[in-house]
Write a protein that holds these residues in place. Structure first.
Motif, PDB file in Angstrom:
ATOM      1  N   TRP A   1     -15.376 -11.583   1.949  1.00 48.62           N
ATOM      2  CA  TRP A   1     -15.422 -10.488   2.913  1.00 48.62           C
ATOM      3  C   TRP A   1     -14.060  -9.812   3.038  1.00 48.62           C
ATOM      4  O   TRP A   1     -13.973  -8.611   3.300  1.00 48.62           O
ATOM      5  CB  TRP A   1     -15.839 -11.009   4.291  1.00 48.62           C
ATOM      6  CG  TRP A   1     -17.267 -11.460   4.407  1.00 48.62           C
ATOM      7  CD1 TRP A   1     -17.701 -12.720   4.604  1.00 48.62           C
ATOM      8  CD2 TRP A   1     -18.424 -10.632   4.343  1.00 48.62           C
ATOM      9  NE1 TRP A   1     -19.070 -12.764   4.656  1.00 48.62           N
ATOM     10  CE2 TRP A   1     -19.551 -11.472   4.506  1.00 48.62           C
ATOM     11  CE3 TRP A   1     -18.642  -9.251   4.150  1.00 48.62           C
ATOM     12  CZ2 TRP A   1     -20.849 -11.000   4.496  1.00 48.62           C
ATOM     13  CZ3 TRP A   1     -19.937  -8.771   4.145  1.00 48.62           C
ATOM     14  CH2 TRP A   1     -21.028  -9.640   4.313  1.00 48.62           C
ATOM     15  N   THR A   2     -13.033 -10.592   2.906  1.00 47.33           N
ATOM     16  CA  THR A   2     -11.697 -10.101   3.273  1.00 47.33           C
ATOM     17  C   THR A   2     -10.816  -9.778   2.075  1.00 47.33           C
ATOM     18  O   THR A   2      -9.995  -8.859   2.151  1.00 47.33           O
ATOM     19  CB  THR A   2     -10.995 -11.157   4.137  1.00 47.33           C
ATOM     20  OG1 THR A   2     -10.883 -12.386   3.412  1.00 47.33           O
ATOM     21  CG2 THR A   2     -11.783 -11.400   5.425  1.00 47.33           C
ATOM     22  N   LYS A   3     -10.973 -10.520   0.974  1.00 46.40           N
ATOM     23  CA  LYS A   3     -10.087 -10.322  -0.174  1.00 46.40           C
ATOM     24  C   LYS A   3     -10.647  -9.250  -1.107  1.00 46.40           C
ATOM     25  O   LYS A   3     -11.856  -9.137  -1.288  1.00 46.40           O
ATOM     26  CB  LYS A   3      -9.929 -11.624  -0.960  1.00 46.40           C
ATOM     27  CG  LYS A   3      -9.204 -12.722  -0.216  1.00 46.40           C
ATOM     28  CD  LYS A   3      -9.043 -13.943  -1.102  1.00 46.40           C
ATOM     29  CE  LYS A   3      -8.326 -15.070  -0.356  1.00 46.40           C
ATOM     30  NZ  LYS A   3      -8.189 -16.284  -1.216  1.00 46.40           N
ATOM     31  N   ARG A   4      -9.721  -8.504  -1.703  1.00 42.68           N
ATOM     32  CA  ARG A   4     -10.095  -7.578  -2.754  1.00 42.68           C
ATOM     33  C   ARG A   4     -10.013  -8.321  -4.096  1.00 42.68           C
ATOM     34  O   ARG A   4      -8.951  -8.379  -4.712  1.00 42.68           O
ATOM     35  CB  ARG A   4      -9.170  -6.361  -2.760  1.00 42.68           C
ATOM     36  CG  ARG A   4      -9.352  -5.456  -1.571  1.00 42.68           C
ATOM     37  CD  ARG A   4      -8.401  -4.279  -1.633  1.00 42.68           C
ATOM     38  NE  ARG A   4      -8.663  -3.350  -0.549  1.00 42.68           N
ATOM     39  CZ  ARG A   4      -9.502  -2.304  -0.641  1.00 42.68           C
ATOM     40  NH1 ARG A   4     -10.155  -2.085  -1.778  1.00 42.68           N
ATOM     41  NH2 ARG A   4      -9.682  -1.496   0.399  1.00 42.68           N
TER      42      ARG A   4
ATOM     43  N   SER B   1     -12.261 -15.358 -11.492  1.00 42.42           N
ATOM     44  CA  SER B   1     -11.408 -16.537 -11.664  1.00 42.42           C
ATOM     45  C   SER B   1     -10.423 -16.705 -10.516  1.00 42.42           C
ATOM     46  O   SER B   1      -9.826 -17.778 -10.369  1.00 42.42           O
ATOM     47  CB  SER B   1     -10.653 -16.442 -12.995  1.00 42.42           C
ATOM     48  OG  SER B   1      -9.850 -15.269 -13.035  1.00 42.42           O
ATOM     49  N   GLU B   2     -10.237 -15.659  -9.700  1.00 39.53           N
ATOM     50  CA  GLU B   2      -9.345 -15.781  -8.553  1.00 39.53           C
ATOM     51  C   GLU B   2      -9.971 -16.655  -7.462  1.00 39.53           C
ATOM     52  O   GLU B   2      -9.255 -17.204  -6.622  1.00 39.53           O
ATOM     53  CB  GLU B   2      -9.043 -14.391  -7.980  1.00 39.53           C
ATOM     54  CG  GLU B   2      -8.337 -13.463  -8.959  1.00 39.53           C
ATOM     55  CD  GLU B   2      -8.171 -12.061  -8.384  1.00 39.53           C
ATOM     56  OE1 GLU B   2      -8.421 -11.908  -7.170  1.00 39.53           O
ATOM     57  OE2 GLU B   2      -7.814 -11.140  -9.140  1.00 39.53           O
TER      58      GLU B   2
ATOM     59  N   ALA C   1      -7.620  -6.396  12.369  1.00 37.25           N
ATOM     60  CA  ALA C   1      -8.198  -7.730  12.584  1.00 37.25           C
ATOM     61  C   ALA C   1      -8.194  -8.422  11.228  1.00 37.25           C
ATOM     62  O   ALA C   1      -8.015  -7.780  10.188  1.00 37.25           O
ATOM     63  CB  ALA C   1      -9.611  -7.632  13.155  1.00 37.25           C
ATOM     64  N   GLU C   2      -8.399  -9.712  11.225  1.00 39.08           N
ATOM     65  CA  GLU C   2      -8.370 -10.437   9.951  1.00 39.08           C
ATOM     66  C   GLU C   2      -9.494  -9.932   9.041  1.00 39.08           C
ATOM     67  O   GLU C   2     -10.673 -10.050   9.361  1.00 39.08           O
ATOM     68  CB  GLU C   2      -8.520 -11.935  10.177  1.00 39.08           C
ATOM     69  CG  GLU C   2      -8.366 -12.722   8.873  1.00 39.08           C
ATOM     70  CD  GLU C   2      -8.509 -14.223   9.094  1.00 39.08           C
ATOM     71  OE1 GLU C   2      -8.436 -14.959   8.098  1.00 39.08           O
ATOM     72  OE2 GLU C   2      -8.685 -14.649  10.258  1.00 39.08           O
ATOM     73  N   GLY C   3      -9.083  -9.339   7.904  1.00 43.98           N
ATOM     74  CA  GLY C   3     -10.046  -8.834   6.954  1.00 43.98           C
ATOM     75  C   GLY C   3     -10.557  -7.461   7.264  1.00 43.98           C
ATOM     76  O   GLY C   3     -11.381  -6.917   6.526  1.00 43.98           O
TER      77      GLY C   3
END
Length: 628
Positions: free
Chosen positions: A474-477, A482-483, A547-549
């Motif tokens: 939800w938060t990371k691009r 593999s990440e 906010a977070e994300g």
């Protein structure tokens, strides 16, 4: 001659003639010797004294003193004369036997010779290689009568005999007649020599390798021990050489057959021939003096990898003449044309959906060819072998020669193609997948493969689901799966959707956690003031983490203070922002720095307009409020 051949008239012990010849004086000293006066049965005529003096004297070991009387010079000379005469007779006999056949008896065989009694004082020796057959075994044994020619007396004793010369003398007239009349003779191939073969036609003859067959022969050893017909083409009586040819006889037979065949040869004729040779592209068939080519494409209505799959050298087969060039004498033959084309009614005999059995002919990277009948074969594509996507090569499931059951998927008679399937005989795991894995179901599986656009997770045998890169967090691009994931790792996911017809299963991992955007939109409204940190800047504004994300955009037009002065938003600085726009579908939030200043001014005005109670408000409080 008769005396020499009579063993009773020949001394068994040869005389030693190497002693010095005695003089007349030495002989006279022995005139009083008490030896008996015994003479040879054949008295020799007197010879001159010079001849007696020149004759070699016998030794005591080689002459029986009881049979000789040395009482007089005449008696001694007569004994020497008798010995010399016997030696000369034997030498003359041996010399005369050079062209004469002598009968003898085999006494024994050694490693190198055959010992023969020919009636002389010593045995004769035949070289063993002259009397062996094509297997290397001697043709003679002790006690056998044998005819030989005496070649010479050996210095160490005995006589050298020739079995070959005796045979040559016996059959030479027959060989000469066969050569003159060009009559074929039958012989046995004895062995291989330099440049050709040795053939026994009564005598040993040389057959050059080039004269063995019409076409060159590579393996001459295959003819050893075989009876063949040859023609004598060269003779040399002085040297005893005979050269023969088999090629001439074969060419004459071939020419005779060719003439007869050409009389009946025409296109469309069905003939019987013999397979002479095989190549990668077909077979050469002897039709009787003329060869025709049976191309591999005309052998079978089906597919052949090599002509040997259908015929072998030496097979008699019926063929049809497809084309005949009289000038070049080239004949094109067909074998499959003798039977109807099985593809003409293939659609009726192999309807779509029918179950058929066949034999696997070959296996390739893209599938397996299955022979349904002679001339009809179909392809089971690798994608039609199993529902599982994990099969690396068709050879893991089938191999040539296997009997398999398949389902007809399509028939194309014009292209001579039938598509077959094997997985259709198994239960399709995708048919009931929607019932077993409805949307929202949490599943667990192993990461099988990672690609640029997502990760494939196997939730059961043959069923893989795709987690798109956008459904990982939800938060990371996330730029590459593999990440977040590793191949072989066990993970949980949520079923997002199932497409059985396309064999697609969509999964998500971020759906296991609450959507931070949904939470944010549920807790905030337009007009709320939030605290945020500038993450990155652009020409059109700054992205702020509120906010977070959750990120919002403060456009440059909204990045001013209450007085209209542009504010400098640098990465890492924190400010209060007012929410001026919210779009839950696109997950976008619009922020304003200017709106916060306007909100503060409005609060001041509203506070100023509010009525002041004299009982609660003092002059000092009013002054303090103004200062603030």
């Amino acid at each position: 001659m008769a005396d020499v051949l009579n063993p009773e008239q020949v001394e068994n012990n040869p005389l030693n003639t190497e002693l010095e010849t005695p003089t007349l004086e030495a002989t006279a000293d022995h005139t009083d010797s008490p030896l008996e006066n015994h003479h040879h049965t054949e008295a020799a005529s007197p010879e001159p004294a010079e001849a007696v003096a020149a004759a070699p004297a016998p030794t005591a070991d080689s002459v029986n003193t009881e049979d000789l009387d040395f009482g007089s010079m005449e008696d001694f000379a007569a004994a020497l004369e008798s010995f010399d005469r016997e030696q000369a007779a034997e030498a003359a006999a041996a010399q005369s036997f050079d062209e004469t056949i002598v009968a003898g008896t085999v006494i024994k065989l050694t490693d190198k010779h055959v010992v023969v009694d020919v009636g002389l004082k010593s045995e004769g020796l035949i070289p063993l290689e002259q009397v062996v057959d094509h297997t290397g075994q001697p043709k003679l044994k002790p006690g056998d009568p044998v005819e030989v020619v005496i070649e010479r007396e050996e210095p160490e004793g005995g006589y050298l005999l020739s079995y070959d010369k005796a045979q040559r003398h016996r059959v030479w007239d027959t060989v000469e007649k066969a050569a003159a009349e060009k009559t074929p003779v039958t012989g046995i191939v004895l062995g291989r020599v330099k440049g050709g073969l040795t053939v026994d036609i009564g005598i040993k003859a040389f057959l050059p390798g080039s004269q063995l067959e019409i076409r060159p022969v590579r393996n001459l050893d295959a003819y050893i021990g075989q009876p063949i017909e040859v023609r004598v083409i060269k003779l040399n009586k002085k040297r005893g050489n005979v050269v023969v040819s088999r090629k001439e006889i074969l060419e004459e037979e071939q020419n005779a057959k060719r003439s007869l065949t050409l009389e009946h040869l025409e296109e469309g004729t069905v003939l019987t021939g013999t397979v002479k040779n095989l190549t990668d592209y077909g077979a050469f068939v002897d039709l009787g003096g003329i060869d025709g080519l049976l191309h591999i494409t005309d052998m079978s209505w089906g597919r052949l990898t090599h002509p040997r799959d259908l015929v072998n050298v030496g097979d008699e087969i019926q063929v049809k003449v497809l084309k005949f060039d009289k000038d070049k004498q080239r004949v094109s033959l067909g074998f499959k044309q003798l039977t109807p084309d099985p593809w003409l009614d293939a659609v009726e005999r192999y309807p779509i959906g029918a179950r058929v059995r066949g034999r696997v002919l070959s296996v390739t990277d893209y599938g397996a060819f299955v022979e349904l009948e002679q001339g009809i074969e179909g392809l089971v594509h690798v994608s039609e072998m199993t529902w599982s996507k994990r099969m690396k090569h068709p050879s893991k499931l089938v191999k040539p020669g296997d009997e398999v059951e398949t389902v007809v998927l399509s028939v194309n008679p014009s292209d001579r193609r039938i598509s077959l399937g094997m997985k259709q005989l198994q239960e399709n795991p995708w048919e009931h997948l929607t019932l077993r894995y409805p949307a929202g179901t949490v599943v667990e599986g192993r990461v099988r493969n990672l690609t640029d656009f997502g990760a494939f997770i196997e939730i059961e045998d043959g069923i893989d689901g795709l987690v798109h890169v956008s459904n990982l967090s939800w938060t990371k691009r996330v730029k590459h799966p593999s990440e977040v994931l590793k191949k072989g790792e066990k993970v949980k996911a949520v079923v997002l959707g199932v497409e059985p017809e396309n064999r697609r299963l969509s999964l998500g991992i971020k759906q296991l956690q609450p959507d931070v955007w949904d939470t944010f939109f549920a807790q905030h409204r337009v007009g709320d003031v939030v605290h945020g940190k500038v993450l990155r800047t652009a020409q059109f504004g700054a992205f702020v983490e509120i906010a977070e994300g959750v990120e919002g955009l403060c456009h440059v037009s909204e990045a001013v203070d209450s007085h209209g002065t542009p504010a400098k938003l640098e990465q890492g600085l924190e400010h209060d922002f007012k929410i001026i726009k919210m779009n839950p579908e696109e997950k976008k939030v619009g922020l304003s720095l200017r709106g916060v200043g306007e909100e503060a001014s409005r609060a001041d005005v509203e506070a100023y307009k509010a009525p002041v109670s004299s009982s609660t408000t003092t002059l000092g409080e009013i002054m303090n409020w103004k200062r603030q």
